[in-house]
Design a protein around this motif. Structure first.
Motif, PDB file in Angstrom:
ATOM      1  N   LEU A 211      18.622 -57.145  58.117  1.00  0.00           N
ATOM      2  CA  LEU A 211      19.326 -57.840  59.192  1.00  0.00           C
ATOM      3  C   LEU A 211      20.673 -58.365  58.708  1.00  0.00           C
ATOM      4  CD1 LEU A 211      18.949 -58.784  62.160  1.00  0.00           C
ATOM      5  CD2 LEU A 211      17.987 -60.910  61.258  1.00  0.00           C
ATOM      6  N   LEU A 212      20.691 -58.883  57.484  1.00  0.00           N
ATOM      7  CA  LEU A 212      21.944 -59.400  56.909  1.00  0.00           C
ATOM      8  C   LEU A 212      22.974 -58.293  56.711  1.00  0.00           C
ATOM      9  CD1 LEU A 212      20.423 -61.868  54.298  1.00  0.00           C
ATOM     10  CD2 LEU A 212      22.022 -62.504  56.111  1.00  0.00           C
ATOM     11  N   ASP A 213      22.520 -57.079  56.460  1.00  0.00           N
ATOM     12  CA  ASP A 213      23.431 -55.951  56.282  1.00  0.00           C
ATOM     13  C   ASP A 213      24.116 -55.550  57.581  1.00  0.00           C
ATOM     14  OD1 ASP A 213      22.966 -55.722  53.570  1.00  0.00           O
ATOM     15  OD2 ASP A 213      21.439 -54.147  53.790  1.00  0.00           O
ATOM     16  N   HIS A 214      23.513 -55.922  58.704  1.00  0.00           N
ATOM     17  CA  HIS A 214      24.025 -55.468  59.993  1.00  0.00           C
ATOM     18  C   HIS A 214      24.622 -56.579  60.861  1.00  0.00           C
ATOM     19  CE1 HIS A 214      21.408 -52.082  58.876  1.00  0.00           C
ATOM     20  NE2 HIS A 214      22.175 -51.353  59.655  1.00  0.00           N
ATOM     21  N   SER A 215      24.298 -57.822  60.544  1.00  0.00           N
ATOM     22  CA  SER A 215      24.774 -58.911  61.397  1.00  0.00           C
ATOM     23  C   SER A 215      24.747 -60.233  60.641  1.00  0.00           C
ATOM     24  CB  SER A 215      23.914 -59.012  62.667  1.00  0.00           C
ATOM     25  OG  SER A 215      22.558 -59.204  62.326  1.00  0.00           O
ATOM     26  N   THR A 216      25.235 -61.262  61.298  1.00  0.00           N
ATOM     27  CA  THR A 216      25.262 -62.592  60.692  1.00  0.00           C
ATOM     28  C   THR A 216      23.954 -63.315  60.969  1.00  0.00           C
ATOM     29  OG1 THR A 216      27.645 -62.703  61.065  1.00  0.00           O
ATOM     30  CG2 THR A 216      26.534 -64.767  60.561  1.00  0.00           C
ATOM     31  N   VAL A 217      23.462 -64.002  59.948  1.00  0.00           N
ATOM     32  CA  VAL A 217      22.233 -64.769  60.081  1.00  0.00           C
ATOM     33  C   VAL A 217      22.510 -66.208  59.635  1.00  0.00           C
ATOM     34  CG1 VAL A 217      19.802 -64.987  59.423  1.00  0.00           C
ATOM     35  CG2 VAL A 217      20.858 -62.710  59.565  1.00  0.00           C
ATOM     36  N   TYR A 218      22.034 -67.172  60.407  1.00  0.00           N
ATOM     37  CA  TYR A 218      22.238 -68.583  60.083  1.00  0.00           C
ATOM     38  C   TYR A 218      20.901 -69.238  59.758  1.00  0.00           C
ATOM     39  CZ  TYR A 218      26.938 -68.039  61.950  1.00  0.00           C
ATOM     40  OH  TYR A 218      28.233 -67.623  62.151  1.00  0.00           O
ATOM     41  N   GLY A 219      20.959 -70.256  58.933  1.00  0.00           N
ATOM     42  CA  GLY A 219      19.756 -70.974  58.547  1.00  0.00           C
ATOM     43  C   GLY A 219      19.675 -72.341  59.192  1.00  0.00           C
ATOM     44  N   TYR A 220      18.648 -72.534  60.005  1.00  0.00           N
ATOM     45  CA  TYR A 220      18.400 -73.834  60.632  1.00  0.00           C
ATOM     46  C   TYR A 220      17.588 -74.687  59.661  1.00  0.00           C
ATOM     47  CZ  TYR A 220      16.156 -77.311  63.621  1.00  0.00           C
ATOM     48  OH  TYR A 220      15.680 -78.489  64.148  1.00  0.00           O
ATOM     49  N   VAL A 221      18.189 -75.735  59.141  1.00  0.00           N
ATOM     50  CA  VAL A 221      17.538 -76.571  58.131  1.00  0.00           C
ATOM     51  C   VAL A 221      16.717 -77.661  58.810  1.00  0.00           C
ATOM     52  CG1 VAL A 221      17.874 -78.047  56.108  1.00  0.00           C
ATOM     53  CG2 VAL A 221      19.460 -76.155  56.547  1.00  0.00           C
ATOM     54  N   PHE A 222      15.427 -77.713  58.490  1.00  0.00           N
ATOM     55  CA  PHE A 222      14.589 -78.786  58.998  1.00  0.00           C
ATOM     56  C   PHE A 222      13.964 -79.537  57.835  1.00  0.00           C
ATOM     57  CE2 PHE A 222      11.618 -75.223  58.599  1.00  0.00           C
ATOM     58  CZ  PHE A 222      10.457 -75.810  58.126  1.00  0.00           C
ATOM     59  N   ASP A 223      13.572 -80.777  58.091  1.00  0.00           N
ATOM     60  CA  ASP A 223      12.941 -81.573  57.032  1.00  0.00           C
ATOM     61  C   ASP A 223      11.582 -82.130  57.448  1.00  0.00           C
ATOM     62  OD1 ASP A 223      13.705 -83.543  58.797  1.00  0.00           O
ATOM     63  OD2 ASP A 223      15.166 -84.468  57.452  1.00  0.00           O
ATOM     64  N   GLU A 224      11.075 -81.683  58.591  1.00  0.00           N
ATOM     65  CA  GLU A 224       9.738 -82.078  59.023  1.00  0.00           C
ATOM     66  C   GLU A 224       8.683 -81.264  58.269  1.00  0.00           C
ATOM     67  OE1 GLU A 224      12.571 -82.734  62.483  1.00  0.00           O
ATOM     68  OE2 GLU A 224      12.185 -81.151  61.012  1.00  0.00           O
ATOM     69  N   TYR A 225       7.426 -81.596  58.478  1.00  0.00           N
ATOM     70  CA  TYR A 225       6.350 -80.925  57.755  1.00  0.00           C
ATOM     71  C   TYR A 225       6.213 -79.461  58.186  1.00  0.00           C
ATOM     72  CZ  TYR A 225       3.380 -81.460  61.929  1.00  0.00           C
ATOM     73  OH  TYR A 225       2.867 -81.400  63.204  1.00  0.00           O
ATOM     74  N   ARG A 226       5.659 -78.690  57.266  1.00  0.00           N
ATOM     75  CA  ARG A 226       5.276 -77.307  57.556  1.00  0.00           C
ATOM     76  C   ARG A 226       4.127 -76.941  56.634  1.00  0.00           C
ATOM     77  NH1 ARG A 226       6.206 -72.185  54.197  1.00  0.00           N
ATOM     78  NH2 ARG A 226       5.212 -70.660  55.551  1.00  0.00           N
ATOM     79  N   TYR A 227       3.033 -76.447  57.220  1.00  0.00           N
ATOM     80  CA  TYR A 227       1.865 -76.045  56.445  1.00  0.00           C
ATOM     81  C   TYR A 227       1.537 -74.588  56.731  1.00  0.00           C
ATOM     82  CZ  TYR A 227       1.158 -81.085  55.889  1.00  0.00           C
ATOM     83  OH  TYR A 227       1.339 -82.415  55.605  1.00  0.00           O
ATOM     84  N   ASP A 228       1.455 -73.808  55.684  1.00  0.00           N
ATOM     85  CA  ASP A 228       1.054 -72.416  55.780  1.00  0.00           C
ATOM     86  C   ASP A 228      -0.437 -72.351  55.429  1.00  0.00           C
ATOM     87  OD1 ASP A 228       0.647 -69.719  55.681  1.00  0.00           O
ATOM     88  OD2 ASP A 228       2.062 -69.322  54.069  1.00  0.00           O
ATOM     89  N   ILE A 229      -1.266 -72.018  56.401  1.00  0.00           N
ATOM     90  CA  ILE A 229      -2.712 -72.052  56.194  1.00  0.00           C
ATOM     91  C   ILE A 229      -3.183 -70.666  55.766  1.00  0.00           C
ATOM     92  CG2 ILE A 229      -4.936 -72.571  57.263  1.00  0.00           C
ATOM     93  CD1 ILE A 229      -3.314 -74.336  59.253  1.00  0.00           C
ATOM     94  N   GLY A 230      -3.305 -70.489  54.448  1.00  0.00           N
ATOM     95  CA  GLY A 230      -3.671 -69.181  53.940  1.00  0.00           C
ATOM     96  C   GLY A 230      -4.958 -69.139  53.145  1.00  0.00           C
TER      97      GLY A 230
END
Length: 247
Positions: A211-230
């Protein structure tokens, strides 16, 4: 805008709980993981349909959930036809499958179906619209052991992605990248191109450099919790975290 929730995995590391029940329908606190995600998605006024892509084994589980749901938005469950972990399409394969089957031609939000998170998807969409480019969610992660297990990224002063690595051997970038993306409709054909080139369709992070090779990508920075349940351990941790939430 449309949304895809990725829910076609077999959660083999959680088989004590998921052999006969899909991971997104496990309860944490007073609701399922899926309900927690959908509640945040339906707050986005630009969205008019949510696709839940699953496998043949758990298709009826999600159909029954959708029949009982009262979210006031169109919920479409799509069966990718796979029967086991060995023949799964992979996350990117499932995204491509939904785009083709549902003929998606709108901007597309993509969300992992096994993550709990505290940030607002309304804010993510506002960020996406303001920057007029593809957007991925990112957050600062100091634990190097955790960073090497997932995708990492770096941004410039305008939040433009200027570096991205999937599961790096050596950590070069400070931001972790969970699977919460918004892809511009013009970029949806890239999923088909990526598949035709024979690339790995299992891991989301392998697609971002394309995707980066074809277009611009932006990063939305968050500081709230995130849990990956694996794993069972991570599931037990979130159960403790949300144990005080009552019906």
């Amino acid at each position: 805008m449309k949304a895809i929730i990725l829910a076609a995995g077999y959660a083999t590391k959680l088989y004590l709980l998921t052999k006969n029940r899909p991971k997104p329908l496990l309860k944490v606190g007073n609701q399922t993981i899926l309900d927690s995600i959908v509640e945040k998605i339906v707050a986005v006024k630009e969205l008019d349909e949510i696709f839940i892509v699953t496998n043949d084994k758990f298709h009826t589980h999600f159909e029954e959930w959708a029949k009982e749901a009262t979210y006031g938005i169109k919920l479409t469950v799509i069966n990718d036809g796979t029967l086991s972990n060995e023949d799964r399409l992979g996350a990117l394969g499932d995204i491509h499958f939904v785009i083709e089957q549902a003929k998606v031609e709108d901007d597309l939000m993509i969300a992992a179906g096994d993550n709990l998170f505290g940030f607002s998807l309304v804010d993510l969409v506002s960020f996406y619209k303001a920057h007029e480019g593809n957007a991925i969610s990112i957050y600062k992660k100091d634990d190097l052991k955790q960073l090497i297990r997932g995708d990492t990224a770096n941004i410039d002063e305008n939040c433009k992605i200027i570096g991205f690595e999937e599961k790096p051997t050596n950590v070069n970038y400070p931001y972790a990248v969970p699977t919460f993306y918004i892809i511009q409709k013009e970029g949806l054909t890239l999923f088909n191109d990526y598949r035709k080139e024979g690339y790995n369709m299992d891991a989301n992070g392998t697609f971002i450099p394309c995707l980066l090779d074809h277009s611009t990508v932006y990063g939305y920075v968050f500081d709230e919790y995130r849990y990956d349940i694996g794993t069972l351990e991570s599931y037990e941790q979130v159960q403790k975290r949300f144990a005080n939430i009552k019906d």
